[in-house]
Scaffold this motif. Structure first.
Motif, PDB file in Angstrom:
ATOM      1  N   UNK A 177       0.811  -1.224   0.000  1.00 22.57           N
ATOM      2  CA  UNK A 177       0.000   0.000   0.000  1.00 22.57           C
ATOM      3  C   UNK A 177       0.842   1.271   0.000  1.00 22.57           C
ATOM      4  N   UNK A 178       2.147   1.120  -0.175  1.00 24.22           N
ATOM      5  CA  UNK A 178       3.017   2.293  -0.290  1.00 24.22           C
ATOM      6  C   UNK A 178       3.277   2.990   1.031  1.00 24.22           C
ATOM      7  N   UNK A 179       3.456   2.218   2.064  1.00 21.96           N
ATOM      8  CA  UNK A 179       3.729   2.784   3.375  1.00 21.96           C
ATOM      9  C   UNK A 179       4.867   1.996   4.024  1.00 21.96           C
ATOM     10  N   UNK A 180       4.962   2.110   5.320  1.00 23.03           N
ATOM     11  CA  UNK A 180       5.957   1.333   6.067  1.00 23.03           C
ATOM     12  C   UNK A 180       5.285   0.780   7.317  1.00 23.03           C
ATOM     13  N   UNK A 181       5.832  -0.299   7.871  1.00 22.65           N
ATOM     14  CA  UNK A 181       5.260  -0.818   9.115  1.00 22.65           C
ATOM     15  C   UNK A 181       5.247   0.234  10.237  1.00 22.65           C
ATOM     16  N   UNK A 182       6.292   1.063  10.297  1.00 26.91           N
ATOM     17  CA  UNK A 182       6.361   2.107  11.327  1.00 26.91           C
ATOM     18  C   UNK A 182       5.216   3.103  11.226  1.00 26.91           C
ATOM     19  N   UNK A 183       4.908   3.504   9.996  1.00 24.95           N
ATOM     20  CA  UNK A 183       3.808   4.455   9.804  1.00 24.95           C
ATOM     21  C   UNK A 183       2.495   3.814  10.230  1.00 24.95           C
ATOM     22  N   UNK A 184       2.280   2.567   9.835  1.00 24.93           N
ATOM     23  CA  UNK A 184       1.045   1.879  10.216  1.00 24.93           C
ATOM     24  C   UNK A 184       0.928   1.760  11.735  1.00 24.93           C
ATOM     25  N   UNK A 185       2.030   1.418  12.396  1.00 22.02           N
ATOM     26  CA  UNK A 185       2.012   1.314  13.848  1.00 22.02           C
ATOM     27  C   UNK A 185       1.764   2.678  14.500  1.00 22.02           C
ATOM     28  N   UNK A 186       2.349   3.727  13.927  1.00 24.00           N
ATOM     29  CA  UNK A 186       2.126   5.075  14.448  1.00 24.00           C
ATOM     30  C   UNK A 186       0.657   5.462  14.322  1.00 24.00           C
ATOM     31  N   UNK A 187       0.076   5.208  13.160  1.00 21.31           N
ATOM     32  CA  UNK A 187      -1.302   5.627  12.910  1.00 21.31           C
ATOM     33  C   UNK A 187      -2.334   4.787  13.649  1.00 21.31           C
ATOM     34  N   UNK A 188      -2.087   3.476  13.766  1.00 13.58           N
ATOM     35  CA  UNK A 188      -3.104   2.581  14.327  1.00 13.58           C
ATOM     36  C   UNK A 188      -2.728   2.022  15.698  1.00 13.58           C
ATOM     37  N   UNK A 189      -1.542   2.384  16.193  1.00 13.11           N
ATOM     38  CA  UNK A 189      -1.146   2.002  17.532  1.00 13.11           C
ATOM     39  C   UNK A 189      -0.514   0.630  17.655  1.00 13.11           C
ATOM     40  N   UNK A 190      -1.002  -0.326  16.905  1.00 12.51           N
ATOM     41  CA  UNK A 190      -0.498  -1.698  16.949  1.00 12.51           C
ATOM     42  C   UNK A 190      -1.125  -2.466  15.779  1.00 12.51           C
ATOM     43  N   UNK A 191      -0.640  -3.675  15.586  1.00 14.90           N
ATOM     44  CA  UNK A 191      -1.247  -4.524  14.561  1.00 14.90           C
ATOM     45  C   UNK A 191      -2.709  -4.802  14.923  1.00 14.90           C
ATOM     46  N   UNK A 192      -2.992  -5.069  16.204  1.00 13.90           N
ATOM     47  CA  UNK A 192      -4.376  -5.281  16.632  1.00 13.90           C
ATOM     48  C   UNK A 192      -5.231  -4.041  16.382  1.00 13.90           C
ATOM     49  N   UNK A 193      -4.661  -2.859  16.597  1.00 15.32           N
ATOM     50  CA  UNK A 193      -5.385  -1.619  16.328  1.00 15.32           C
ATOM     51  C   UNK A 193      -5.736  -1.490  14.852  1.00 15.32           C
ATOM     52  N   UNK A 194      -4.807  -1.879  13.995  1.00 11.36           N
ATOM     53  CA  UNK A 194      -5.074  -1.858  12.555  1.00 11.36           C
ATOM     54  C   UNK A 194      -6.167  -2.860  12.206  1.00 11.36           C
ATOM     55  N   UNK A 195      -6.102  -4.060  12.767  1.00 13.43           N
ATOM     56  CA  UNK A 195      -7.143  -5.067  12.497  1.00 13.43           C
ATOM     57  C   UNK A 195      -8.498  -4.564  12.976  1.00 13.43           C
ATOM     58  N   UNK A 196      -8.545  -3.949  14.163  1.00 16.29           N
ATOM     59  CA  UNK A 196      -9.820  -3.387  14.646  1.00 16.29           C
ATOM     60  C   UNK A 196     -10.339  -2.329  13.681  1.00 16.29           C
ATOM     61  N   UNK A 197      -9.450  -1.490  13.168  1.00 13.24           N
ATOM     62  CA  UNK A 197      -9.864  -0.457  12.215  1.00 13.24           C
ATOM     63  C   UNK A 197     -10.381  -1.083  10.917  1.00 13.24           C
TER      64      UNK A 197
END
Length: 189
Positions: free
Chosen positions: A40-60
């Motif tokens: 998706x043209x991002x980085x794991x760090x950015x995703x973690x910053x935006x969603x807090x954690x992998x679980x936070x991303x899954x919840x979103x």
């Protein structure tokens, strides 16, 4: 001190939509941040910053999928001034569920539903319960006729069970004709 999360940034919304499209194809069970971020043209760090954690991303992502479901329910109910009846709504729901273009969303729904049953304390918490409640409420608002509250509730539950069962069968076999005939046969009685 407020604990309300601020409105998502444009970048967070964009990445959520891209991650949602990715999850429709790849699922969520084995989601790994590195391949997702690369796709998706991002980085794991950015995703973690935006969603807090992998679980936070899954919840979103689950909330995003649920919003598609709730939009459908709202569109259906908005078309009627009066309750159209359980069978009418059930047929509309089946048409929507069985559409070829919704197969990725329905597979994601099945995955999330199952995961919320076996991993109830993770990011999947209450997904199955919430979706059952949402659909039963729609069916309740559409239901007409007489009968005891218990009888009407049993009919709504049976209709929902038939729709879910037919959906699982459709996803497993791809047989729209047979599963649609089964739904229509049930609703005719």
């Amino acid at each position: 001190m407020s604990t309300t999360k601020p409105a998502p940034s444009a970048r967070e919304t964009e990445l959520l939509e891209l991650a949602y499209a990715y999850s429709l194809t790849h699922g969520l069970a084995d989601l790994s941040l590195r391949p997702l971020a690369a796709a998706i043209g991002s980085s794991p760090r950015v995703l973690l910053f935006l969603f807090g954690s992998k679980d936070g991303l899954i919840r979103a992502l689950l909330a995003r999928a649920r919003s598609d479901e709730l939009d459908l329910l709202e569109r259906i109910t908005d078309r009627y001034d009066e309750p159209p009846g359980l069978d009418v709504i059930a047929r509309e729901l089946w048409t929507w569920l069985a559409a070829e273009e919704r197969r990725p969303l329905m597979k994601l729904w099945v995955e999330a539903y199952g995961r919320s049953l076996v991993a109830p304390d993770g990011p999947w918490t209450d997904f199955a319960r919430s979706t059952v409640d949402d659909w039963l409420e729609l069916l309740r608002t559409a239901q007409t006729g007489s009968g005891t509250t218990q009888t009407q509730q049993a009919r709504r539950t049976a209709v929902l069970a038939v729709l879910r069962g037919a959906l699982l069968d459709l996803l497993a076999t791809g047989d729209v004709k047979r599963t649609t005939a089964a739904v229509n046969e049930y609703l005719a009685h």
